[in-house]
Motif scaffolding. Structure first.
Motif, short mmCIF file in Angstrom:
data_model
loop_
_atom_site.label_atom_id
_atom_site.label_comp_id
_atom_site.label_asym_id
_atom_site.label_seq_id
_atom_site.Cartn_x
_atom_site.Cartn_y
_atom_site.Cartn_z
N LEU A 42 0.82 -1.20 0.00
CA LEU A 42 0.00 0.00 0.00
C LEU A 42 0.86 1.26 0.00
O LEU A 42 1.92 1.30 0.61
CB LEU A 42 -0.90 0.05 1.25
N GLU A 43 0.35 2.27 -0.68
CA GLU A 43 0.91 3.62 -0.58
C GLU A 43 0.21 4.30 0.60
O GLU A 43 -0.88 3.89 1.00
CB GLU A 43 0.64 4.41 -1.86
N SER A 44 0.80 5.37 1.11
CA SER A 44 0.20 6.09 2.24
C SER A 44 -1.20 6.59 1.90
O SER A 44 -2.12 6.49 2.72
CB SER A 44 1.08 7.27 2.66
N TRP A 45 -1.38 7.13 0.70
CA TRP A 45 -2.69 7.64 0.31
C TRP A 45 -3.72 6.52 0.23
O TRP A 45 -4.88 6.72 0.55
CB TRP A 45 -2.63 8.45 -0.99
N GLU A 46 -3.28 5.33 -0.20
CA GLU A 46 -4.20 4.19 -0.26
C GLU A 46 -4.65 3.80 1.15
O GLU A 46 -5.82 3.55 1.39
CB GLU A 46 -3.54 3.00 -0.96
N PHE A 47 -3.68 3.76 2.05
CA PHE A 47 -4.02 3.46 3.44
C PHE A 47 -5.01 4.47 3.98
O PHE A 47 -5.97 4.10 4.66
CB PHE A 47 -2.76 3.42 4.32
N ASP A 48 -4.81 5.76 3.69
CA ASP A 48 -5.71 6.80 4.20
C ASP A 48 -7.16 6.55 3.78
O ASP A 48 -8.08 6.64 4.59
CB ASP A 48 -5.29 8.18 3.71
N VAL A 49 -7.38 6.22 2.51
CA VAL A 49 -8.74 5.98 2.02
C VAL A 49 -9.30 4.69 2.62
O VAL A 49 -10.43 4.66 3.12
CB VAL A 49 -8.76 5.91 0.48
N LEU A 50 -8.50 3.63 2.60
CA LEU A 50 -8.97 2.35 3.15
C LEU A 50 -9.26 2.47 4.64
O LEU A 50 -10.26 1.92 5.13
CB LEU A 50 -7.94 1.25 2.89
N ALA A 51 -8.42 3.19 5.36
CA ALA A 51 -8.62 3.36 6.81
C ALA A 51 -9.89 4.16 7.09
O ALA A 51 -10.61 3.85 8.05
CB ALA A 51 -7.40 4.03 7.43
N ALA A 52 -10.18 5.17 6.28
CA ALA A 52 -11.41 5.94 6.47
C ALA A 52 -12.63 5.03 6.30
O ALA A 52 -13.58 5.10 7.10
CB ALA A 52 -11.48 7.10 5.48
#
Length: 165
Positions: free
Chosen positions: A50-60
């Motif tokens: 995962l990229e950081s931005w991907e984690f941000d969306v998935l975590a939301a």
């Protein structure tokens, strides 16, 4: 123990004794810490593809609770990006099978973004590793001091967060 910020502050005091550089004592350290944490987080996420931005969306989406879906507008608020950026991110995550778009039952023209099982597995694993790493980083700081640091940082960040609401 001296750090890089101490050296920067000394240099500024020498070169510009007319300036009060006291804010740098805190904020330059916060900035440097943020850079170090971004690198550490990127490394933790990349272990899970995962990229950081991907984690941000998935975590939301994961934090939203079952069925792990949000409107694109809510995702914008959760991740602080523009609508064009979010559209691109959802497209890329959907292409990887980590999210899917569903019709919004409350709005025939709207869509919802939902976490897939693969997305939930990826964000859960990345989150567990991130927390283990962050626990290690804070290991030398007592729980009492961690609570005090959190309180002070909350006071510092609060006005910025209020601007968003």
């Amino acid at each position: 123990m001296r750090d890089e910020v101490d050296r920067l502050i000394e240099a500024w005091r020498r070169e510009r004794p007319d300036l009060d550089v006291a804010p740098m004592e805190v904020l330059s350290r916060v900035t440097r810490l943020a850079r170090h944490l971004d690198r550490a987080r990127s490394q933790a996420f990349s272990t899970h593809g995962l990229e950081s931005w991907e984690f941000d969306v998935l975590a939301a989406l994961r934090r939203a609770g079952a069925p792990y879906r949000l409107s694109p507008g809510r995702l914008l608020k959760e991740t602080l990006v523009t609508s064009g950026t979010m559209t691109n991110r959802v497209d890329r995550l959907a292409a990887r099978g980590l999210v899917e778009r569903l019709p919004d039952p409350a709005d025939r023209r709207g869509v919802l973004v939902q976490l897939t099982d693969a997305g939930r597995d990826a964000v859960d694993a990345a989150m567990a590793d991130l927390l283990a790493h962050e626990r290690t980083l804070l290991g030398a700081i007592s729980e009492r001091d961690q609570a005090r640091i959190a309180k002070v940082l909350r006071e510092l960040v609060g006005p910025f967060d209020q601007e968003k609401h």
